[in-house]
Scaffold this motif. Structure first.
Motif, mmCIF file in Angstrom:
data_model
loop_
_atom_site.group_PDB
_atom_site.id
_atom_site.type_symbol
_atom_site.label_atom_id
_atom_site.label_comp_id
_atom_site.label_asym_id
_atom_site.label_seq_id
_atom_site.Cartn_x
_atom_site.Cartn_y
_atom_site.Cartn_z
ATOM 1 N N LYS A 1 0.834 -1.281 -0.118
ATOM 2 C CA LYS A 1 -0.053 -0.146 0.018
ATOM 3 C C LYS A 1 0.905 1.172 0.003
ATOM 4 O O LYS A 1 1.902 1.349 0.717
ATOM 5 C CB LYS A 1 -0.826 -0.068 1.098
ATOM 6 N N ALA A 2 0.549 2.346 -0.954
ATOM 7 C CA ALA A 2 1.378 3.305 -0.954
ATOM 8 C C ALA A 2 1.516 4.114 0.349
ATOM 9 O O ALA A 2 2.607 4.838 0.572
ATOM 10 C CB ALA A 2 0.852 4.110 -2.274
ATOM 11 N N HIS A 3 0.412 4.163 1.031
ATOM 12 C CA HIS A 3 0.560 5.216 2.379
ATOM 13 C C HIS A 3 1.756 4.456 3.273
ATOM 14 O O HIS A 3 2.183 5.016 4.342
ATOM 15 C CB HIS A 3 -0.688 5.173 3.106
ATOM 16 N N GLN A 4 2.039 3.214 3.361
ATOM 17 C CA GLN A 4 3.168 2.603 4.059
ATOM 18 C C GLN A 4 4.505 3.153 3.886
ATOM 19 O O GLN A 4 5.517 3.212 4.764
ATOM 20 C CB GLN A 4 3.139 1.012 3.972
ATOM 21 N N VAL A 5 4.518 3.862 2.699
ATOM 22 C CA VAL A 5 5.943 4.570 2.436
ATOM 23 C C VAL A 5 6.285 5.711 3.265
ATOM 24 O O VAL A 5 7.190 6.002 3.509
ATOM 25 C CB VAL A 5 5.689 5.146 0.684
ATOM 26 N N GLY A 6 5.010 6.080 3.826
ATOM 27 C CA GLY A 6 5.307 7.210 4.989
ATOM 28 C C GLY A 6 6.064 7.112 5.966
ATOM 29 O O GLY A 6 6.956 7.657 6.688
ATOM 30 N N HIS A 7 5.918 5.636 6.310
ATOM 31 C CA HIS A 7 6.906 4.844 7.644
ATOM 32 C C HIS A 7 8.269 5.021 7.227
ATOM 33 O O HIS A 7 8.985 5.163 8.150
ATOM 34 C CB HIS A 7 6.264 3.546 8.072
ATOM 35 N N ILE A 8 8.364 4.831 6.097
ATOM 36 C CA ILE A 8 9.839 4.970 5.500
ATOM 37 C C ILE A 8 10.422 6.377 5.242
ATOM 38 O O ILE A 8 11.406 6.499 5.434
ATOM 39 C CB ILE A 8 10.136 3.920 4.127
ATOM 40 N N LEU A 9 9.897 7.004 4.543
ATOM 41 C CA LEU A 9 10.287 8.357 4.169
ATOM 42 C C LEU A 9 9.431 9.726 4.824
ATOM 43 O O LEU A 9 10.093 10.619 4.528
ATOM 44 C CB LEU A 9 10.063 8.397 2.325
ATOM 45 N N ARG A 10 8.423 9.717 5.487
ATOM 46 C CA ARG A 10 7.967 11.008 5.879
ATOM 47 C C ARG A 10 8.886 11.824 6.737
ATOM 48 O O ARG A 10 9.022 12.894 6.857
ATOM 49 C CB ARG A 10 6.520 10.572 6.531
ATOM 50 N N ALA A 11 9.679 11.040 7.711
ATOM 51 C CA ALA A 11 10.743 11.796 8.434
ATOM 52 C C ALA A 11 11.678 12.538 7.732
ATOM 53 O O ALA A 11 11.919 13.676 7.976
ATOM 54 C CB ALA A 11 11.193 10.807 9.740
ATOM 55 N N SER A 12 12.141 11.960 6.847
ATOM 56 C CA SER A 12 13.107 12.318 6.000
ATOM 57 C C SER A 12 12.360 13.759 5.203
ATOM 58 O O SER A 12 13.061 14.666 4.824
ATOM 59 C CB SER A 12 13.696 11.394 4.877
ATOM 60 N N ALA A 13 11.372 13.558 4.629
ATOM 61 C CA ALA A 13 10.429 14.454 4.040
ATOM 62 C C ALA A 13 10.302 15.842 4.947
ATOM 63 O O ALA A 13 10.296 16.987 4.615
ATOM 64 C CB ALA A 13 9.286 14.198 3.304
ATOM 65 N N SER A 14 10.095 15.349 6.230
ATOM 66 C CA SER A 14 9.866 16.575 7.238
ATOM 67 C C SER A 14 11.224 17.261 7.533
ATOM 68 O O SER A 14 11.276 18.569 7.341
ATOM 69 C CB SER A 14 9.207 15.856 8.502
ATOM 70 N N ALA A 15 12.450 16.409 7.311
ATOM 71 C CA ALA A 15 13.731 17.108 7.599
ATOM 72 C C ALA A 15 13.995 17.833 6.349
ATOM 73 O O ALA A 15 14.474 19.188 6.317
ATOM 74 C CB ALA A 15 14.430 16.194 7.658
ATOM 75 N N ALA B 1 5.149 6.468 -3.319
ATOM 76 C CA ALA B 1 4.600 7.404 -2.664
ATOM 77 C C ALA B 1 3.562 8.197 -3.416
ATOM 78 O O ALA B 1 3.703 8.601 -4.473
ATOM 79 C CB ALA B 1 5.361 8.309 -1.720
ATOM 80 N N PRO B 2 2.232 8.347 -2.636
ATOM 81 C CA PRO B 2 1.218 9.287 -3.507
ATOM 82 C C PRO B 2 1.998 10.753 -3.367
ATOM 83 O O PRO B 2 2.609 11.068 -2.450
ATOM 84 C CB PRO B 2 0.003 9.200 -2.875
ATOM 85 N N ALA B 3 1.465 11.551 -4.400
ATOM 86 C CA ALA B 3 2.135 12.976 -4.614
ATOM 87 C C ALA B 3 1.435 13.792 -3.336
ATOM 88 O O ALA B 3 2.232 14.559 -2.875
ATOM 89 C CB ALA B 3 1.823 13.542 -5.908
ATOM 90 N N GLY B 4 0.477 13.737 -3.136
ATOM 91 C CA GLY B 4 -0.293 14.246 -2.005
ATOM 92 C C GLY B 4 -0.524 15.963 -2.258
ATOM 93 O O GLY B 4 -0.025 16.509 -3.375
ATOM 94 N N GLY B 5 -1.148 16.528 -1.224
ATOM 95 C CA GLY B 5 -1.462 17.926 -1.385
ATOM 96 C C GLY B 5 -0.597 18.884 -0.699
ATOM 97 O O GLY B 5 -0.584 19.903 -1.049
ATOM 98 N N ASN B 6 0.105 18.395 0.166
ATOM 99 C CA ASN B 6 0.639 19.322 1.034
ATOM 100 C C ASN B 6 2.301 19.167 0.770
ATOM 101 O O ASN B 6 2.636 18.264 -0.020
ATOM 102 C CB ASN B 6 0.500 19.264 2.539
ATOM 103 N N ARG B 7 3.112 20.304 1.080
ATOM 104 C CA ARG B 7 4.437 20.006 0.641
ATOM 105 C C ARG B 7 5.512 19.085 1.142
ATOM 106 O O ARG B 7 6.112 18.561 0.415
ATOM 107 C CB ARG B 7 5.150 21.621 1.293
ATOM 108 N N VAL B 8 5.156 18.533 2.435
ATOM 109 C CA VAL B 8 5.893 17.282 2.819
ATOM 110 C C VAL B 8 5.583 16.217 2.013
ATOM 111 O O VAL B 8 6.319 15.385 1.494
ATOM 112 C CB VAL B 8 5.599 17.143 4.582
ATOM 113 N N ALA B 9 4.288 15.896 1.759
ATOM 114 C CA ALA B 9 3.814 14.866 0.723
ATOM 115 C C ALA B 9 4.368 14.974 -0.636
ATOM 116 O O ALA B 9 4.967 13.833 -1.083
ATOM 117 C CB ALA B 9 2.400 14.755 0.622
ATOM 118 N N ARG B 10 4.659 16.112 -0.965
ATOM 119 C CA ARG B 10 5.123 16.361 -2.415
ATOM 120 C C ARG B 10 6.922 16.040 -2.423
ATOM 121 O O ARG B 10 7.430 15.408 -3.033
ATOM 122 C CB ARG B 10 5.013 17.612 -3.061
#
Length: 185
Positions: A104-118, A158-167
């Motif tokens: 599931k694409a949303h699982q990618v957040g567990h891998i990369l969202r901390a880095s995207a937040s950085a 990862a889905p592109a998403g609407g907010n900056r962190v998601a992009r």
């Protein structure tokens, strides 16, 4: 033999530790932003410590779940976007121990969202200077070990998403997948 978790595919505890370490290292780099804004709030630091505890070989326990939720609560209470991102990244690092092996694409957040937040935090701290995000994505790409890229490739992009962190997460995802596992340069 290394324990594993099953779903659409298998993930070993060693692979989960690689994911948790990658997320924790990203969070560690920006946690001072939260701690400067909220020195009295220990919740994100506790989550980061729990993430590193797991990444360093301890069993994953309720500690990672509880501290992750607490860090996300701290993020909601944060006074600035950068402090919010730092607290959330710490929570994401702790929860990375519980990445599910589900395609599931949303699982990618567990891998990369901390880095995207950085990456987003780097943009904010650079005053939104042109190129700051791209430079930070490249730093995060180079930091990824081949084992992390191998895990990432088991998931849909990862889905592109609407907010900056998601992009930013989507851009980092694409850069890592394009690296062919070579993250050196």
């Amino acid at each position: 033999m290394t324990a594993s978790v099953s779903g659409n595919f298998e993930l070993t505890m060693d692979e989960l530790r690689v994911v948790a370490r990658y997320a924790a290292e990203a969070a560690r780099g920006i946690l001072p932003v939260f701690e400067e804004a909220h020195p009295e709030d220990p919740r994100p630091r506790a989550a980061l410590d729990a993430a590193f505890e797991f990444a360093d070989g301890a069993r994953r326990t309720r500690l990672q779940r509880v501290t992750s939720l607490d860090a996300h609560r701290a993020a909601r209470d944060a006074s600035t976007e950068a402090a919010r991102l730092a607290a959330r990244a710490a929570g994401d690092a702790a929860s990375a121990a519980y990445l599910h092996p589900l395609a599931k694409a949303h699982q990618v957040g567990h891998i990369l969202r901390a880095s995207a937040s950085a990456v987003r935090t780097a943009e904010i701290l650079a005053g939104e200077a042109p190129g700051a995000g791209e430079e930070a994505i490249e730093r995060e790409r180079r930091r990824a070990v081949p084992a992390l890229v191998d895990v990432l490739r088991r998931y849909p992009p990862a889905p592109a998403g609407g907010n900056r962190v998601a992009r930013l997460m989507s851009a980092l995802d694409a850069a890592l997948r394009a690296s062919g596992g070579d993250t050196s340069g």
